[in-house]
Design a protein around this motif. Structure first.
Motif, PDB file in Angstrom:
ATOM      1  N   THR A  89       0.849  -1.184   0.000  1.00 56.95           N
ATOM      2  CA  THR A  89       0.000   0.000   0.000  1.00 56.95           C
ATOM      3  C   THR A  89       0.888   1.239   0.000  1.00 56.95           C
ATOM      4  O   THR A  89       2.105   1.148   0.206  1.00 56.95           O
ATOM      5  CB  THR A  89      -0.893   0.028   1.253  1.00 56.95           C
ATOM      6  OG1 THR A  89      -0.053   0.178   2.400  1.00 56.95           O
ATOM      7  CG2 THR A  89      -1.737  -1.235   1.377  1.00 56.95           C
ATOM      8  N   GLU A  90       0.298   2.402  -0.184  1.00 52.58           N
ATOM      9  CA  GLU A  90       1.081   3.646  -0.168  1.00 52.58           C
ATOM     10  C   GLU A  90       1.752   3.870   1.182  1.00 52.58           C
ATOM     11  O   GLU A  90       2.888   4.307   1.253  1.00 52.58           O
ATOM     12  CB  GLU A  90       0.195   4.844  -0.527  1.00 52.58           C
ATOM     13  CG  GLU A  90       0.040   5.084  -2.010  1.00 52.58           C
ATOM     14  CD  GLU A  90       1.363   5.181  -2.755  1.00 52.58           C
ATOM     15  OE1 GLU A  90       2.249   5.972  -2.357  1.00 52.58           O
ATOM     16  OE2 GLU A  90       1.526   4.449  -3.747  1.00 52.58           O
ATOM     17  N   GLU A  91       1.035   3.551   2.267  1.00 59.36           N
ATOM     18  CA  GLU A  91       1.617   3.721   3.605  1.00 59.36           C
ATOM     19  C   GLU A  91       2.803   2.777   3.801  1.00 59.36           C
ATOM     20  O   GLU A  91       3.848   3.164   4.325  1.00 59.36           O
ATOM     21  CB  GLU A  91       0.554   3.478   4.677  1.00 59.36           C
ATOM     22  CG  GLU A  91       1.044   3.822   6.068  1.00 59.36           C
ATOM     23  CD  GLU A  91      -0.074   3.694   7.092  1.00 59.36           C
ATOM     24  OE1 GLU A  91       0.224   3.156   8.171  1.00 59.36           O
ATOM     25  OE2 GLU A  91      -1.208   4.119   6.808  1.00 59.36           O
ATOM     26  N   GLN A  92       2.625   1.520   3.380  1.00 57.58           N
ATOM     27  CA  GLN A  92       3.728   0.559   3.482  1.00 57.58           C
ATOM     28  C   GLN A  92       4.907   1.003   2.609  1.00 57.58           C
ATOM     29  O   GLN A  92       6.062   0.884   3.009  1.00 57.58           O
ATOM     30  CB  GLN A  92       3.272  -0.829   3.034  1.00 57.58           C
ATOM     31  CG  GLN A  92       2.293  -1.486   3.964  1.00 57.58           C
ATOM     32  CD  GLN A  92       1.680  -2.717   3.336  1.00 57.58           C
ATOM     33  OE1 GLN A  92       1.438  -2.764   2.126  1.00 57.58           O
ATOM     34  NE2 GLN A  92       1.410  -3.713   4.162  1.00 57.58           N
ATOM     35  N   LYS A  93       4.579   1.512   1.452  1.00 56.60           N
ATOM     36  CA  LYS A  93       5.612   1.949   0.514  1.00 56.60           C
ATOM     37  C   LYS A  93       6.467   3.059   1.131  1.00 56.60           C
ATOM     38  O   LYS A  93       7.687   3.076   0.964  1.00 56.60           O
ATOM     39  CB  LYS A  93       4.962   2.441  -0.786  1.00 56.60           C
ATOM     40  CG  LYS A  93       5.902   2.657  -1.927  1.00 56.60           C
ATOM     41  CD  LYS A  93       5.110   3.009  -3.182  1.00 56.60           C
ATOM     42  CE  LYS A  93       6.000   3.067  -4.384  1.00 56.60           C
ATOM     43  NZ  LYS A  93       5.267   3.359  -5.610  1.00 56.60           N
ATOM     44  N   GLN A  94       5.847   3.959   1.859  1.00 54.43           N
ATOM     45  CA  GLN A  94       6.589   5.050   2.493  1.00 54.43           C
ATOM     46  C   GLN A  94       7.554   4.514   3.543  1.00 54.43           C
ATOM     47  O   GLN A  94       8.719   4.912   3.591  1.00 54.43           O
ATOM     48  CB  GLN A  94       5.626   6.065   3.106  1.00 54.43           C
ATOM     49  CG  GLN A  94       4.891   6.869   2.071  1.00 54.43           C
ATOM     50  CD  GLN A  94       3.916   7.858   2.688  1.00 54.43           C
ATOM     51  OE1 GLN A  94       3.791   7.959   3.896  1.00 54.43           O
ATOM     52  NE2 GLN A  94       3.231   8.603   1.829  1.00 54.43           N
ATOM     53  N   ARG A  95       7.084   3.611   4.394  1.00 51.45           N
ATOM     54  CA  ARG A  95       7.973   3.025   5.416  1.00 51.45           C
ATOM     55  C   ARG A  95       9.084   2.208   4.778  1.00 51.45           C
ATOM     56  O   ARG A  95      10.234   2.258   5.209  1.00 51.45           O
ATOM     57  CB  ARG A  95       7.176   2.139   6.385  1.00 51.45           C
ATOM     58  CG  ARG A  95       6.422   2.954   7.412  1.00 51.45           C
ATOM     59  CD  ARG A  95       5.911   2.128   8.554  1.00 51.45           C
ATOM     60  NE  ARG A  95       7.013   1.571   9.343  1.00 51.45           N
ATOM     61  CZ  ARG A  95       6.888   0.513  10.121  1.00 51.45           C
ATOM     62  NH1 ARG A  95       5.732  -0.099  10.233  1.00 51.45           N
ATOM     63  NH2 ARG A  95       7.905   0.052  10.809  1.00 51.45           N
ATOM     64  N   GLU A 163       2.954  -3.959   8.977  1.00 46.79           N
ATOM     65  CA  GLU A 163       1.953  -3.064   8.366  1.00 46.79           C
ATOM     66  C   GLU A 163       0.701  -3.843   8.008  1.00 46.79           C
ATOM     67  O   GLU A 163      -0.398  -3.324   8.151  1.00 46.79           O
ATOM     68  CB  GLU A 163       2.536  -2.403   7.110  1.00 46.79           C
ATOM     69  CG  GLU A 163       3.577  -1.342   7.383  1.00 46.79           C
ATOM     70  CD  GLU A 163       2.989  -0.071   7.931  1.00 46.79           C
ATOM     71  OE1 GLU A 163       1.836   0.276   7.597  1.00 46.79           O
ATOM     72  OE2 GLU A 163       3.680   0.597   8.701  1.00 46.79           O
ATOM     73  N   ARG A 167      -3.303  -3.109   9.750  1.00 47.13           N
ATOM     74  CA  ARG A 167      -4.372  -2.577   8.886  1.00 47.13           C
ATOM     75  C   ARG A 167      -5.703  -3.148   9.256  1.00 47.13           C
ATOM     76  O   ARG A 167      -5.971  -4.120   9.756  1.00 47.13           O
ATOM     77  CB  ARG A 167      -4.107  -2.880   7.408  1.00 47.13           C
ATOM     78  CG  ARG A 167      -3.058  -1.999   6.852  1.00 47.13           C
ATOM     79  CD  ARG A 167      -2.986  -1.992   5.369  1.00 47.13           C
ATOM     80  NE  ARG A 167      -2.845  -3.350   4.815  1.00 47.13           N
ATOM     81  CZ  ARG A 167      -3.338  -3.691   3.637  1.00 47.13           C
ATOM     82  NH1 ARG A 167      -3.986  -2.834   2.910  1.00 47.13           N
ATOM     83  NH2 ARG A 167      -3.174  -4.893   3.167  1.00 47.13           N
TER      84      ARG A 167
END
Length: 167
Positions: A89-95, A163, A167
């Motif tokens: 996901t975008e959030e996972q991608k950032q981390r 992550e 969720r």
């Protein structure tokens, strides 16, 4: 989380990389006039010099280190350049992006310091103060670099799984 902001660790590793690069170039400048015209330019797996060339070859490692520094620094600025072996996901991608940047920072610093050792040891062989790189130089380098990559691959998978659970 601001993914563009560097972590404290990244800043320390960046500074260490700059110092390592500067050390290589300064060392070469300091010894240049004393270097013999022929120096080792290649070492075998045992760390023994098996190829020789002009003293200009001592510049290969500092400039290669500089190239690696530039490329890894630029690459770490492009979040979309990172590839993940699973859908994130975008959030996972950032981390995971921050995680990947830290991994790149470690690898960058390790390579620069290995090159610094290589420049120093090449000069020592050229001056007749050493026989070669040493039998353990390459295995240690490979263990450190591959160990870092394995550590961050495993840790990245854990970050991904954490992550998934939250969720």
């Amino acid at each position: 989380m601001n993914i563009k902001e560097k972590t404290k660790l990244e800043k320390v590793l960046f500074t260490m990389s700059i110092l390592g690069l500067a050390g290589m170039f300064i060392y070469v400048m300091l010894i240049w006039s004393e270097l013999p015209e022929t120096i080792p330019r290649h070492f075998n797996f045992k760390g023994e010099a098996d190829g020789f060339g002009g003293k200009g070859f001592i510049l290969v490692l500092p400039f290669t280190g500089l190239g690696i520094f530039i490329l890894t620094t630029l690459l770490s600025q492009i979040p979309d350049a990172f590839n993940y072996p699973y859908h994130v996901t975008e959030e996972q991608k950032q981390r995971l992006y921050v995680h990947g940047r830290i991994c790149l920072s470690w690898l960058q610093t390790q390579m620069i310091y290995f090159f610094l050792y290589g420049v120093w040891r090449t000069a020592q062989v050229a001056f007749g103060k050493a026989d070669g790189l040493g039998i353990y130089a390459l295995p240690i380098f490979l263990v450190v670099v591959f160990g870092t990559m394995i550590y961050f691959a495993v840790r990245g998978k854990r970050v991904y799984k954490e992550e998934q659970r939250t969720r």
